[in-house]
Design a protein around this motif. Structure first.
Motif, mmCIF file in Angstrom:
data_model
loop_
_atom_site.group_PDB
_atom_site.id
_atom_site.type_symbol
_atom_site.label_atom_id
_atom_site.label_comp_id
_atom_site.label_asym_id
_atom_site.label_seq_id
_atom_site.Cartn_x
_atom_site.Cartn_y
_atom_site.Cartn_z
ATOM 1 N N ALA A 1 -3.221 -26.312 43.115
ATOM 2 C CA ALA A 1 -2.268 -25.203 43.180
ATOM 3 C C ALA A 1 -0.924 -25.669 42.623
ATOM 4 N N PRO A 2 -0.198 -24.787 41.936
ATOM 5 C CA PRO A 2 1.120 -25.179 41.391
ATOM 6 C C PRO A 2 2.048 -25.661 42.492
ATOM 7 N N PRO A 3 2.960 -26.568 42.162
ATOM 8 C CA PRO A 3 3.904 -27.090 43.170
ATOM 9 C C PRO A 3 4.734 -25.976 43.798
ATOM 10 N N PRO B 1 15.725 -8.055 42.585
ATOM 11 C CA PRO B 1 16.477 -8.913 43.520
ATOM 12 C C PRO B 1 16.940 -8.178 44.773
ATOM 13 N N LYS B 2 16.892 -6.837 44.747
ATOM 14 C CA LYS B 2 17.311 -6.071 45.918
ATOM 15 C C LYS B 2 16.273 -6.123 47.041
ATOM 16 N N THR B 3 15.060 -6.585 46.709
ATOM 17 C CA THR B 3 13.991 -6.666 47.720
ATOM 18 C C THR B 3 13.646 -8.123 47.987
ATOM 19 N N ALA B 4 14.671 -8.900 48.285
ATOM 20 C CA ALA B 4 14.494 -10.351 48.430
ATOM 21 C C ALA B 4 13.496 -10.717 49.525
ATOM 22 N N SER B 5 13.520 -9.998 50.639
ATOM 23 C CA SER B 5 12.616 -10.321 51.745
ATOM 24 C C SER B 5 11.156 -10.101 51.345
ATOM 25 N N SER B 6 10.878 -8.959 50.708
ATOM 26 C CA SER B 6 9.507 -8.681 50.261
ATOM 27 C C SER B 6 9.087 -9.623 49.146
ATOM 28 N N ASN B 7 10.024 -10.006 48.301
ATOM 29 C CA ASN B 7 9.711 -10.954 47.230
ATOM 30 C C ASN B 7 9.295 -12.307 47.807
ATOM 31 N N ALA B 8 10.007 -12.738 48.840
ATOM 32 C CA ALA B 8 9.670 -14.007 49.485
ATOM 33 C C ALA B 8 8.295 -13.919 50.149
ATOM 34 N N ALA B 9 7.999 -12.780 50.782
ATOM 35 C CA ALA B 9 6.689 -12.589 51.411
ATOM 36 C C ALA B 9 5.581 -12.599 50.358
ATOM 37 N N ALA B 10 5.854 -11.985 49.198
ATOM 38 C CA ALA B 10 4.863 -11.963 48.114
ATOM 39 C C ALA B 10 4.610 -13.373 47.590
ATOM 40 N N TYR B 11 5.663 -14.171 47.485
ATOM 41 C CA TYR B 11 5.484 -15.554 47.026
ATOM 42 C C TYR B 11 4.657 -16.354 48.029
ATOM 43 N N ARG B 12 4.927 -16.165 49.323
ATOM 44 C CA ARG B 12 4.147 -16.883 50.339
ATOM 45 C C ARG B 12 2.669 -16.510 50.256
ATOM 46 N N LEU B 13 2.393 -15.219 50.041
ATOM 47 C CA LEU B 13 1.006 -14.777 49.937
ATOM 48 C C LEU B 13 0.342 -15.352 48.692
ATOM 49 N N LEU B 14 1.024 -15.305 47.553
ATOM 50 C CA LEU B 14 0.462 -15.850 46.317
ATOM 51 C C LEU B 14 0.174 -17.342 46.470
ATOM 52 N N ARG B 15 1.086 -18.054 47.084
ATOM 53 C CA ARG B 15 0.888 -19.501 47.283
ATOM 54 C C ARG B 15 -0.306 -19.762 48.198
ATOM 55 N N SER B 16 -0.456 -18.964 49.251
ATOM 56 C CA SER B 16 -1.599 -19.126 50.158
ATOM 57 C C SER B 16 -2.918 -18.876 49.418
ATOM 58 N N ILE B 17 -2.924 -17.869 48.561
ATOM 59 C CA ILE B 17 -4.127 -17.554 47.785
ATOM 60 C C ILE B 17 -4.499 -18.717 46.878
ATOM 61 N N LEU B 18 -3.501 -19.276 46.193
ATOM 62 C CA LEU B 18 -3.765 -20.389 45.275
ATOM 63 C C LEU B 18 -4.179 -21.654 46.024
#
Length: 393
Positions: free
Chosen positions: A165-167, A136-153
């Motif tokens: 793709a999942p909702p 949770p200390k890397t919230a900004s990078s976590n959000a970026a990782a989620y955006r990338l995963l969603r784009s891939i799916l």
């Protein structure tokens, strides 16, 4: 000559590469199917397999089977998240810095959890479990990782590799702002400028009063600047940390030069009039020679490194009492000052080189004349402040 058999027929052919065999058969619906083979044994085996499929009521046209087989092979080649993610990054024509960022997110956050997982097994539940496992200390990078995963799916869905793709998880794409940026005051900007080397004073002014990005500043050339009117054309930038081997690298220094990310990044802005003498003096004394000469050259007239700049900027901001103030924060300061001087949303978008759906609807109102007038208003305020400061001193 074709030779009839119990099922289908064989025809021996002679060509430049030697004999071959054509196997063919007809179905009750009148359709005919054939295939060429190098040997008679292979042709007979194919007819036997076709006959077996018909007997088991599993027959489908050979051409459709070939297409389905090719698709299965393709799906197998990109069946896991890791395989597809690697292809996703490689085939999208991304900027070098974007590729490096995506590869880092994949390596540190996405693939350790999803790498070996088949694409079809990535569910909403799995994504939620994955997000809970992130620091949770890397919230900004976590959000970026989620955006990338969603784009891939989503890309996998468009290619029909997964049904859907999942909702989207509400709020997962953004991170809370850790700390609000406090714009610099005129006193603080002046203190920083005073502490910078002569060759870098103008860079601070262009960041803090015009709002240019660091990469844009380091790529400015004489031909981009009108020293009389203070007009600056922004059309290129230096990509920090890009691989120098990629296409687009500067032949002199190896750094990667690119256009801004969006069309709005290509823009014309104006220097406030009180700083025109500084601009003109800089062009005479510090810019590299020739139309292609860099406005802020490095030691060898090539691009200045970000490290060289920061080694000189860091003590200057410390002296001004603003150790928190980054070069990007100076740009934030410039836009804040512009807003305080009556810039509309469209004018701020134009001056900053940002683009958004909402801004594009009113973008045509942000003209060069208005930007020049805005620069003059900022200049008037600065001139009054400087005059009062001088009188008090």
């Amino acid at each position: 000559m074709a030779r009839r058999r119990g099922f289908g027929e064989l025809e021996r052919r002679t060509g430049p590469t030697g004999p071959s065999y054509r196997a063919r058969y007809a179905m009750p619906d009148g359709s005919r199917h054939s295939r060429n083979f190098r040997t008679k044994m292979d042709a007979e085996a194919w007819l036997a397999r076709e006959r077996s499929l018909i007997d088991r009521d599993e027959w489908t046209p050979p051409k459709s089977r070939k297409v389905a087989e090719a698709r299965r092979e393709r799906e197998q080649a990109i069946s896991t998240v890791q395989k597809y993610a690697e292809r996703y990054v490689a085939e999208r024509g991304l900027r070098p810095t974007t590729v490096r960022g995506y590869e880092a997110l994949l390596a540190t956050r996405i693939l350790p959890y999803f790498g070996a997982m088949p694409l079809r097994d990535v569910t909403l539940s799995e994504i939620k479990t994955w997000r809970r496992s992130l620091d949770p200390k890397t919230a900004s990078s976590n959000a970026a990782a989620y955006r990338l995963l969603r784009s891939i799916l989503q890309a996998a869905e468009e290619e029909e590799l997964i049904d859907r793709a999942p909702p989207k998880i509400r709020g997962a794409s953004s991170a809370p702002v850790k700390q609000e940026v406090i714009p610099a005051t005129f006193d603080e900007i002046t203190a920083i400028v005073d502490e910078m080397p002569e060759r870098l004073k103008l860079l601070i002014v262009l960041a803090a009063f015009v709002g240019l990005r660091e990469g844009e500043l380091l790529e400015l050339r004489r031909s981009d600047v009108d020293g009389v009117t203070g007009r600056i054309n922004v059309a290129r930038k230096v990509d920090k940390d890009a691989n120098p081997a990629v296409r687009g690298a500067c032949p002199e220094c190896g750094r990667h030069i690119s256009t801004p990310k969006t069309r709005s990044g290509i823009r014309t802005v104006h220097v406030p009039p009180p700083f025109l003498p500084m601009l003109q003096s800089h062009l005479l004394e510090h810019a590299a020679e020739g139309p292609r000469g860099l406005l802020f050259p490095g030691d060898r007239t090539d691009h200045m490194s970000a490290r060289y700049l920061m080694d000189r900027y860091r003590p200057a901001r410390e002296k001004a009492g603003r150790p928190d103030l980054t070069i990007h924060h100076l740009r934030h300061t410039a836009l804040t000052i512009a807003g305080q001087h009556g810039a509309t949303g469209a004018e701020l978008q134009a001056r900053a080189g940002h683009a958004s759906q909402a801004a594009m609807a009113i973008y045509q109102h942000a003209t060069l004349d208005r930007d020049k007038a805005l620069a003059e208003k900022i200049g008037d305020t600065y001139a009054k402040w400087a005059s009062n400061r001088s009188e008090q001193a």
